[in-house]
Scaffold this motif. Structure first.
Motif, PDB file in Angstrom:
ATOM      1  N   TYR A  71       0.839  -1.209   0.000  1.00 36.07           N
ATOM      2  CA  TYR A  71       0.000   0.000   0.000  1.00 36.07           C
ATOM      3  C   TYR A  71       0.874   1.259   0.000  1.00 36.07           C
ATOM      4  N   THR A  99      -9.502  -2.979  -2.743  1.00 36.09           N
ATOM      5  CA  THR A  99      -9.666  -4.299  -3.338  1.00 36.09           C
ATOM      6  C   THR A  99      -9.139  -5.380  -2.395  1.00 36.09           C
ATOM      7  N   THR A 100      -8.061  -5.058  -1.690  1.00 28.28           N
ATOM      8  CA  THR A 100      -7.505  -5.999  -0.721  1.00 28.28           C
ATOM      9  C   THR A 100      -8.516  -6.292   0.385  1.00 28.28           C
ATOM     10  N   ILE A 143      -9.480  -9.514  -1.964  1.00 23.85           N
ATOM     11  CA  ILE A 143      -8.216 -10.247  -2.054  1.00 23.85           C
ATOM     12  C   ILE A 143      -7.854 -10.880  -0.711  1.00 23.85           C
ATOM     13  N   GLN A 144      -7.769 -10.072   0.327  1.00 23.37           N
ATOM     14  CA  GLN A 144      -7.363 -10.597   1.632  1.00 23.37           C
ATOM     15  C   GLN A 144      -8.539 -11.256   2.346  1.00 23.37           C
ATOM     16  N   SER A 155       1.094 -15.061  -2.095  1.00 27.76           N
ATOM     17  CA  SER A 155       0.726 -14.205  -0.958  1.00 27.76           C
ATOM     18  C   SER A 155       1.919 -13.798  -0.103  1.00 27.76           C
ATOM     19  N   ASN A 185       2.309 -10.418   1.937  1.00 25.59           N
ATOM     20  CA  ASN A 185       1.767 -10.163   3.274  1.00 25.59           C
ATOM     21  C   ASN A 185       2.837  -9.684   4.248  1.00 25.59           C
ATOM     22  N   GLY A 237      -3.250  -8.538   7.099  1.00 28.67           N
ATOM     23  CA  GLY A 237      -4.248  -7.728   6.404  1.00 28.67           C
ATOM     24  C   GLY A 237      -4.724  -6.532   7.202  1.00 28.67           C
ATOM     25  N   SER A 291      -5.787  -8.308  -9.213  1.00 28.71           N
ATOM     26  CA  SER A 291      -4.671  -8.519  -8.290  1.00 28.71           C
ATOM     27  C   SER A 291      -3.346  -8.607  -9.033  1.00 28.71           C
TER      28      SER A 291
END
Length: 470
Positions: A77, A95-96, A100-101, A226, A229, A319, A377
């Motif tokens: 971000y 969107t996350t 997505i998350q 992923s 993260n 997240g 994504s």
């Protein structure tokens, strides 16, 4: 409650655990079935996993440059915010949060319960607690919600509680996967199956296979991509400019190696037709079942449960930090920026995330949303990679603590862009809805930005009224 900063307590081993633990969910045990149906051969199945691993590793190494130069909380971000603008960063965060998350965690929680149903029959799919018209609540949904509640509660007690849980489950599932590999080597290798799966007619490669491999690679990528993260929790990592980069390289490299080895075990112990038609797509259960019968399938169910729980925990922990950072930037609900005075974690962000995931589990169509968002994504990943080169031009060299070889970023950009193009052409149902979910964030961004500007103007007016001579 207060707005103090996050506490830097995570070490390099903790960071590696988050990378590996977030990557290894239920995908490695499931997606090979669908990939094999798409590509049609054991040879191409392995090629897809090797390609996905190569792309993931290139991306992770390239991210090391941004992680070193922008070691801020919020990770990806913040990369988008600093290199591009608030708008693009918000769309990523939006969107996350939306899919997505949260959608991935919802899917993992329900996968955890589905595999538990192999051991506890009343949790089987379709067993309802109540049903009234379109309204219904199944045992799987209820226990999926309980699972996300438990994970959120653990992480709300402090980052130490979350990382202890993460480390335990990461070590356990890695040992479980290593166990599968060793069982396959010593008990599963079957020369008749190897000969059939790798007959000369099945290992040919044609140019027409490239597009097929590219679209099939999506499943393998999202079982392994992923790793970003870890960048979300950079604000709680000791020496993030060093440890995030190392964690990405070590964690992603180790997981990719395990993934490829597991798939080799699949194809040397199980006929390709059995992989393609595995009940519930649980390829690992078929392979271990060939070796040890029913007890082998139950062992696999336990390993997948451990793997899913650990993956969900890592994603819950990470997240919430994105939404916390967005709130600090006044681009999301302000109460999400609150840090608990005692535990030093963004508790409101954790529980807000929990509530949304619970709603997705109740709604039941989160898996379809996940399909939609794959396209968007991948685009965010490519934009972030392009940002590496913009960062080099935009900021002075004295701010650039590290520069990774451009090969890694360029390779990721080229291959991922080609996959995006193949998805747009061959699987358009993945593309338009995913873009719409992201674009839907634009009016929300303008609303929040307008409110932020209005609040700033009001503060200036109040300040001038209070201090007229200032």
């Amino acid at each position: 409650m207060c707005n103090d900063d996050l506490k830097r307590t995570l070490t390099l081993p903790d960071s590696i655990s988050i990378v590996a633990g977030s990557m290894i969910g239920s995908g490695i045990f499931l997606v090979s079935a669908d990939i094999s149906r798409q590509v049609g051969s054991a040879f191409l199945l392995l090629l897809v996993w090797i390609l996905a691993g190569f792309v993931s590793y290139c991306g992770a190494v390239a991210y090391g440059e941004l992680a070193t130069n922008i070691p801020d909380e919020g990770g990806q971000y913040m990369y988008l915010k600093k290199i591009f603008n608030d708008k693009l960063a918000f769309l990523f965060g939006w969107t996350t949060f939306l899919v997505i998350q949260s959608g991935t965690i919802a899917a993992i929680c329900v996968a955890f319960i589905k595999f538990a149903s192999l051991l506890i029959p009343f949790l089987a799919d379709g067993n309802m607690i109540f049903q009234y018209g379109a309204l219904h609540l199944s045992y799987q949904q209820l226990f999926g919600i309980i699972t996300i509640f438990v994970l959120t509660f653990i992480n709300s007690r402090g980052v130490e509680a979350g990382i202890i849980t993460q480390n335990i489950f990461t070590v356990t599932k890695v040992l479980g996967i290593i166990g599968i590999i060793f069982c396959g080597i010593f008990f599963g290798m079957n020369w008749d199956i190897i000969t059939a799966n790798f007959a000369p007619s099945t290992i040919s490669f044609h140019m027409s296979d490239i597009a097929k491999i590219s679209t099939a690679t999506v499943g393998a990528l999202f079982a392994s991509i992923s790793w970003n993260n870890i960048t979300f929790v950079a604000g709680e990592i000791k020496e993030p400019e060093k440890n995030v980069k190392k964690a990405l390289k070590i964690g992603v490299g180790a997981v990719i190696l395990l993934y490829v080895l597991v798939n080799i075990i699949y194809v040397v112990s199980t006929p390709i037709s059995a992989i393609q038609n595995a009940p519930g797509d649980i390829v690992a259960a078929v392979s271990i079942g060939e070796m040890f019968g029913t007890i082998g399938k139950k062992i696999i169910a336990v390993i997948i449960m451990i793997s899913a729980f650990g993956a969900a925990n890592g994603m819950v922990l990470a997240g919430a930090r994105v939404y916390y950072k967005m709130a600090k930037d006044k681009l999301f609900f302000r109460f999400l920026a609150i840090i608990n005075r005692k535990t030093k974690v963004p508790v409101n962000s954790l529980w807000f995330q929990c509530a949304w995931i619970a709603l997705l589990i109740l709604w039941g169509n989160y898996t379809q949303l996940l399909d939609f968002v794959i396209f968007a994504s991948l685009i965010f990943y490519v934009i972030t990679m392009i940002g590496i080169f913009i960062y080099r031009k935009k900021f002075p060299k004295e701010e650039q603590k590290l520069r990774i070889k451009s090969f890694y970023a360029i390779t990721f950009i080229v291959i991922a862009t080609y996959i995006i193009g193949c998805l747009a052409v061959f699987k358009p149902t993945y593309t338009l809805p995913g873009l719409l979910i992201t674009i839907a964030g634009l009016p929300v961004y303008f609303m929040w930005n307008k409110a932020k500007n209005k609040a700033r103007i009001n503060r200036i007016k109040n300040s001038n009224m209070t201090n007229p001579n200032k």
